[in-house]
Design a protein around this motif. Sequence first.
Motif, PDB file in Angstrom:
ATOM      1  N   ALA B 117     -34.839  38.566  18.492  1.00  0.00           N
ATOM      2  CA  ALA B 117     -35.184  40.176  18.814  1.00  0.00           C
ATOM      3  C   ALA B 117     -35.829  40.479  17.293  1.00  0.00           C
ATOM      4  CB  ALA B 117     -33.808  41.286  18.334  1.00  0.00           C
ATOM      5  N   TYR B 118     -36.477  40.304  16.661  1.00  0.00           N
ATOM      6  CA  TYR B 118     -37.262  40.862  15.733  1.00  0.00           C
ATOM      7  C   TYR B 118     -38.512  40.157  15.764  1.00  0.00           C
ATOM      8  CZ  TYR B 118     -39.583  42.209  11.233  1.00  0.00           C
ATOM      9  OH  TYR B 118     -40.829  42.696  10.982  1.00  0.00           O
ATOM     10  N   PHE B 121     -41.115  40.679  18.880  1.00  0.00           N
ATOM     11  CA  PHE B 121     -41.877  41.897  18.577  1.00  0.00           C
ATOM     12  C   PHE B 121     -42.963  41.231  17.337  1.00  0.00           C
ATOM     13  CE2 PHE B 121     -39.703  45.964  20.375  1.00  0.00           C
ATOM     14  CZ  PHE B 121     -37.958  44.933  21.466  1.00  0.00           C
ATOM     15  N   ALA B 147     -33.174  39.597  23.881  1.00  0.00           N
ATOM     16  CA  ALA B 147     -35.267  39.875  23.011  1.00  0.00           C
ATOM     17  C   ALA B 147     -35.739  40.149  24.712  1.00  0.00           C
ATOM     18  CB  ALA B 147     -35.717  39.074  22.293  1.00  0.00           C
ATOM     19  N   PRO B 148     -35.921  41.309  24.797  1.00  0.00           N
ATOM     20  CA  PRO B 148     -36.699  41.624  25.965  1.00  0.00           C
ATOM     21  C   PRO B 148     -38.253  41.004  25.979  1.00  0.00           C
ATOM     22  CG  PRO B 148     -36.557  43.654  24.523  1.00  0.00           C
ATOM     23  CD  PRO B 148     -36.200  42.591  23.635  1.00  0.00           C
ATOM     24  N   PRO B 152     -40.211  47.512  24.845  1.00  0.00           N
ATOM     25  CA  PRO B 152     -39.671  49.744  25.964  1.00  0.00           C
ATOM     26  C   PRO B 152     -40.675  49.982  25.296  1.00  0.00           C
ATOM     27  CG  PRO B 152     -37.749  48.767  24.732  1.00  0.00           C
ATOM     28  CD  PRO B 152     -38.647  48.530  23.799  1.00  0.00           C
ATOM     29  N   GLY B 154     -43.810  52.880  24.399  1.00  0.00           N
ATOM     30  CA  GLY B 154     -44.195  53.386  23.363  1.00  0.00           C
ATOM     31  C   GLY B 154     -43.553  52.782  21.948  1.00  0.00           C
ATOM     32  N   VAL B 155     -42.338  51.666  21.851  1.00  0.00           N
ATOM     33  CA  VAL B 155     -42.210  50.826  20.970  1.00  0.00           C
ATOM     34  C   VAL B 155     -43.376  50.009  20.496  1.00  0.00           C
ATOM     35  CG1 VAL B 155     -40.487  48.764  20.153  1.00  0.00           C
ATOM     36  CG2 VAL B 155     -40.109  50.745  21.913  1.00  0.00           C
ATOM     37  N   LYS B 156     -43.046  50.003  19.299  1.00  0.00           N
ATOM     38  CA  LYS B 156     -44.010  49.208  18.727  1.00  0.00           C
ATOM     39  C   LYS B 156     -44.147  47.902  18.873  1.00  0.00           C
ATOM     40  CE  LYS B 156     -47.270  47.935  14.355  1.00  0.00           C
ATOM     41  NZ  LYS B 156     -46.472  47.965  12.371  1.00  0.00           N
TER      42      LYS B 156
END
Lengths: 267, 245
Positions: B117-118, B121, B147-148, B152, B154-156
């Motif tokens: 999940a980290y 990104f 984890a997407p 989404p 706006g998210v860095k």
Amino acid sequence: MTDFLDLDELAGRVDSGALLALPAEYSFVPVSFVLELIKNNIRDLHLLCVPIGGFVADLLIGSGAVAVIEAAAVSLGEFGLAPRFSAAIENGCILARDSTCPAVHTALQAAEKGVPFIPLGGLIGSDITANRDDWKIVDDPLERGGGPIVLIPAIRPDVAVFHAPIADRDGNVWVGKRRELVTMAHAAKSTLVTVEGIVEHSLLSDDMWAAGTLPSLYIDAICEVPKGAWPLGLTGYYAKDSDTLVNYARAAKTDAGFADFLKTVLL
Amino acid sequence: MKERLLIDQLARLLENPGINHVAVGAASPIPGAAALLARRVRQSGGKSPLQVSIIHGEENNPFTDGGRELFDCAGQGRIDAFFLGGAEIDGGGNINLLGTGTYPRLDKRFPGSYGSAYMYFVVPNIILFRQEHSRRVMVDKVDFISAPGTGPAGVKRTGGPKWLLTERCLMSFDANKSRFCLKSVHPGHTVEDVKDNTGFDFDIAPDCFTTPVPDSQRLAIMENEVASDIAATYPAFAARVFAVA
């Protein structure tokens, strides 16, 4: 002042209902200590796996000792799924506060710093975050264009426990590069340690040792337990006992098999 | 031979000059061998060196600051490539490492999301690797998003999935379209066979080709150097695949 205790006295310092932090299997796992907790019939633990659970988490769950588990994952690694953990979740017997590795590390770092929460990147859009009502998504509070970010509350374990290679007579404990143990101890209200052996010289007197040493001011009590990580291994000391772990992975698929395995290791 | 083709393909994805540091998580012998092959190939070709950090055991594990260091290192942008898998992977690049059924009372519980999940990104080149390519794994929609794949808004986010390698094929992932695209199909498989075994829609590259088997030079590096390199981390794997004693 660090106390030097017998194993049963050391395990007696963990109360039922405690928030107990235990390290991952790449670190130094206190297996003998956990078996002693199981002998004591400990109950209602809130188990924090830092950040991944394995053999000992599965043993505690199978013994009915765990009410809540917080972890990024629970697995026997090369030996397969953690069978008692999977069964407990599928049957609704324990509550899982599912997390992700850096969230566990970061929450302990917040406790280490004495701050109530800490931001962490990523995570947004994951169902982990969607299901954590104790985490909060906020817009960059400093308004510097950072966008939404997750705030994670500090985790302050009641007790952190690990098994280290050596301690000295002053109660300093050498952990080498296993620095997550340092973070755990800094964050926890109390830290209990089992060790392979005790050396006569001070671990703080030589910087080569001191850099990898957790000072006694964080350590409440120590017990010398040779092979205290068995059947897991202790890097640089002994390899894991794969035969026993294979047997466990097979036996623990059923309640009866788990009970039989537990009997043999509690002898 | 199957493992050699997968190792070769994963290594080729790491031979891009924009990748200078690849990290490999626990229990990942094929990705580990691929990273070590890419390092050897870049060395022998006089190209820029590849830092390989394997978070399993002591060999090729450079970290000295505990379990958090991998994530802090990635969060700063110091890691260019990382491997993730999935009990389920869907057409939007979402991955599920946690379980199937309705959370929290799952029908089948898997270990959990680990650091996905980290890492999803913050690492620019995430390579999804899952050998099993069936409708059980490649689903229309995952039951739980560890984890997407995108967003989404706006998210860095500096990272995300770039590739998916399975026993049947190689796909690329386009974050703008949020879709996979079939790039090559392994020998012995067909586009139809990939479609039949995939539960999501995907694009097919106009120049979709048959995945090449590793050439003799790369096979020689694999058999000689990489086999002993990976044996230091995964002795049982090296014994099974490369007959390293």
